[in-house]
Structure formats: C-alpha cells, structure tokens
Write an enzyme that holds these catalytic residues in place. Structure first.
Site, PDB file in Angstrom:
ATOM      1  N   GLU A   1      25.815  -1.917 -15.858  1.00 39.30           N
ATOM      2  CA  GLU A   1      25.737  -2.439 -14.482  1.00 39.30           C
ATOM      3  C   GLU A   1      25.085  -3.820 -14.490  1.00 39.30           C
ATOM      4  OE1 GLU A   1      26.680  -2.482 -11.662  1.00 39.30           O
ATOM      5  OE2 GLU A   1      26.783  -0.572 -10.631  1.00 39.30           O
ATOM      6  N   ASP A   2      25.395  -4.588 -13.465  1.00 43.58           N
ATOM      7  CA  ASP A   2      24.700  -5.874 -13.318  1.00 43.58           C
ATOM      8  C   ASP A   2      23.325  -5.667 -12.689  1.00 43.58           C
ATOM      9  OD1 ASP A   2      25.936  -5.065 -10.980  1.00 43.58           O
ATOM     10  OD2 ASP A   2      26.479  -7.084 -10.335  1.00 43.58           O
TER      11      ASP A   2
ATOM     12  N   PHE B   1      17.414 -12.018  -2.661  1.00 50.46           N
ATOM     13  CA  PHE B   1      18.864 -11.940  -2.824  1.00 50.46           C
ATOM     14  C   PHE B   1      19.291 -12.856  -3.964  1.00 50.46           C
ATOM     15  CE2 PHE B   1      23.268 -12.992  -1.394  1.00 50.46           C
ATOM     16  CZ  PHE B   1      23.784 -11.740  -1.675  1.00 50.46           C
TER      17      PHE B   1
ATOM     18  N   ASP C   1      19.802  -1.587  -7.537  1.00 48.36           N
ATOM     19  CA  ASP C   1      19.088  -2.002  -6.326  1.00 48.36           C
ATOM     20  C   ASP C   1      18.463  -0.734  -5.726  1.00 48.36           C
ATOM     21  OD1 ASP C   1      18.461  -3.089  -3.789  1.00 48.36           O
ATOM     22  OD2 ASP C   1      20.105  -4.499  -3.907  1.00 48.36           O
TER      23      ASP C   1
HETATM   24  C1  PRP Z   1      26.400  -3.900  -6.601  1.00 44.19           C
HETATM   25  C2  PRP Z   1      26.036  -3.655  -8.058  1.00 44.19           C
HETATM   26  C3  PRP Z   1      25.873  -2.173  -8.125  1.00 44.19           C
HETATM   27  C4  PRP Z   1      25.346  -1.832  -6.756  1.00 44.19           C
HETATM   28  C5  PRP Z   1      23.866  -1.671  -6.838  1.00 44.19           C
HETATM   29  O1  PRP Z   1      27.773  -3.716  -6.466  1.00 44.19           O
HETATM   30  O2  PRP Z   1      27.046  -4.103  -8.930  1.00 44.19           O
HETATM   31  O3  PRP Z   1      27.090  -1.519  -8.361  1.00 44.19           O
HETATM   32  O4  PRP Z   1      25.675  -2.912  -5.874  1.00 44.19           O
HETATM   33  O5  PRP Z   1      23.350  -1.317  -5.593  1.00 44.19           O
HETATM   34  P1  PRP Z   1      22.590   0.051  -5.323  1.00 44.19           P
HETATM   35  O6  PRP Z   1      21.671   0.303  -6.495  1.00 44.19           O
HETATM   36  O7  PRP Z   1      21.838  -0.230  -4.044  1.00 44.19           O
HETATM   37  O8  PRP Z   1      23.593   1.120  -5.163  1.00 44.19           O
HETATM   38  P2  PRP Z   1      28.596  -4.193  -5.182  1.00 44.19           P
HETATM   39  O9  PRP Z   1      28.799  -3.030  -4.269  1.00 44.19           O
HETATM   40  O10 PRP Z   1      27.970  -5.420  -4.604  1.00 44.19           O
HETATM   41  O11 PRP Z   1      30.023  -4.520  -5.808  1.00 44.19           O
HETATM   42  P3  PRP Z   1      30.468  -5.641  -6.886  1.00 44.19           P
HETATM   43  O12 PRP Z   1      29.866  -5.221  -8.221  1.00 44.19           O
HETATM   44  O13 PRP Z   1      31.950  -5.579  -6.888  1.00 44.19           O
HETATM   45  O14 PRP Z   1      29.919  -6.966  -6.423  1.00 44.19           O
END
Ligand code: PRP
Length: 193
Positions: A112-113, A165, A116
């Site tokens: 994962e990136d 952010f 959060d």
């Molecule tokens: C982001 C990130 C994780 C998630 C983390 O994805 O890549 O998958 O949010 O958030 P959390 O811990 O609060 O669940 P996003 O929904 O922005 O999609 P993307 O990777 O396509 O930008």
C-alpha cells in the site's frame, strides 16, 4: 521522520506552484524501500512471495519494492473503492478489481502507499484471509498513526507522517500529483483546505 523542506527545485516544474513543502524526497524513499526490501528478503528467504498492490496509489511503491526484492516474487493487483470524499475514506469498501490468481497456501504481502484510518486494509486483510493464504503481511510506504480507527499491524512501514494531506509518489488529489517523485504537501488553496 524527516523535516519538511521548502526547497522545491528538484520537483517537476509543472507541479511546483501547487506544492507547499517536500515532506519526504525521492532519495529518502529510495533508501527506505531498499531497507524494507532487505528486511523482506531476510524474512522470506527460501520462500516465494506474492505481492498484491492496491490500485492505484501503490503502483510506485509496488514497482520500486519489487525491483529491490530478490526472493522469487509474483505480482497481482486489486482495486478497491472506499466511497470516501477525495481526502478521507469512509470505511465502506467495494472491490472494483479482484485478484487474477488464487492465494490459498501462498505467502502474501499486500503493498500500500498509505495506511490512514486503516479501514481499507482491515477490510482487505479479512477478505484475503478468508482465502486461506499461508501467510499475509502488509507493507506500506506511509502510515498516519494519528488517524487510525482500527487496530492494524503493518509489518513493513516506510515512514510515519503527521496528519497532513500528502500527495506524490502514487498519492493523488483528484487524480493529480501521483507522478511527483517525492511526498509533498500542497498549498491549502489548491485543495480548498
Ligand atoms: C488510499 C490508499 C489506501 C487508502 C488508505 O486509497 O491508497 O488504499 O486510501 O485509507 P484508509 O486507511 O483510511 O482506508 P484511495 O481510496 O485514495 O485510492 P487510490 O489508491 O486509487 O488513490
């Protein structure tokens, strides 16, 4: 964690006006991913690994991590939607693209990136565990511990970031800035903050 830097000279010019500061630069990301890959190599020595990237944010971390890991790896991807607003997630997760492969009996590492709230990964872990992998762990480039809503144990973490952010290196705002080589904060006026 590194101090934010106001030196934007290494950033692509097209993004520079929108960026407030560089939180983690490309060199720091590269070094840290090298350290994580070395850890992963040690932990999975003699085993084969299935890397699962969570689209889209994880593509850069997935590519750069996979290039540094030396144990045999296969790669697969999932896409999920969190039904959140553009800057926060709601916890309701829907699978948009499932894996192409079976994971039963395999050693799985979710890439994962960012973690959060942790709700996306909490859902994914439960979903993937029900498919009976031999093991399952998480590698996340970034984590925001102050935002956590569920207890989540990510085994490999690149950097802890404060509750600001951030975009770049896969992370977007309204689908922009993913291609930035560094993790940066945007000027508040860019996202109406
Ligand atoms: C982001 C990130 C994780 C998630 C983390 O994805 O890549 O998958 O949010 O958030 P959390 O811990 O609060 O669940 P996003 O929904 O922005 O999609 P993307 O990777 O396509 O930008």
């Amino acid at each position: 964690m590194a101090d934010a830097s106001d030196d934007l000279s290494d950033l692509p010019a097209v993004f520079r006006d929108d960026v407030e500061s560089v939180l983690i630069d490309a060199g720091q990301i590269e070094r840290r991913l090298g350290e994580l890959a070395a850890e992963i190599d040690r932990d999975y020595a003699g085993r084969e690994l299935l890397l699962i990237g969570v689209l889209k944010g994880a593509v850069f971390a997935m590519a750069d991590l996979a290039r540094r890991i030396t144990v045999p790896t296969a790669m697969d991807f999932m896409a999920v939607s969190s039904y959140g607003s553009s800057t926060s997630s709601s916890g309701v997760v829907r699978i948009l693209k499932d894996l192409d492969t079976e994971i039963e009996g395999r050693h799985v590492l979710i890439v994962e990136d960012i973690v959060d709230s942790g709700l996306t990964l909490d859902y994914l872990l439960k979903n993937l565990r029900s498919r009976h992998p031999a093991s399952i762990e998480i590698a996340a480039l970034l984590t925001k511990p102050s935002r956590r809503e569920v207890d989540l144990d990510a085994r490999y973490v690149g950097f802890e970031v404060p509750d600001v952010f951030v975009v770049g290196y896969g992370l977007d705002y309204a689908e922009r800035y993913r291609g930035l080589p560094s993790i940066v904060t945007l000027k508040p006026e860019v996202y109406g903050g």
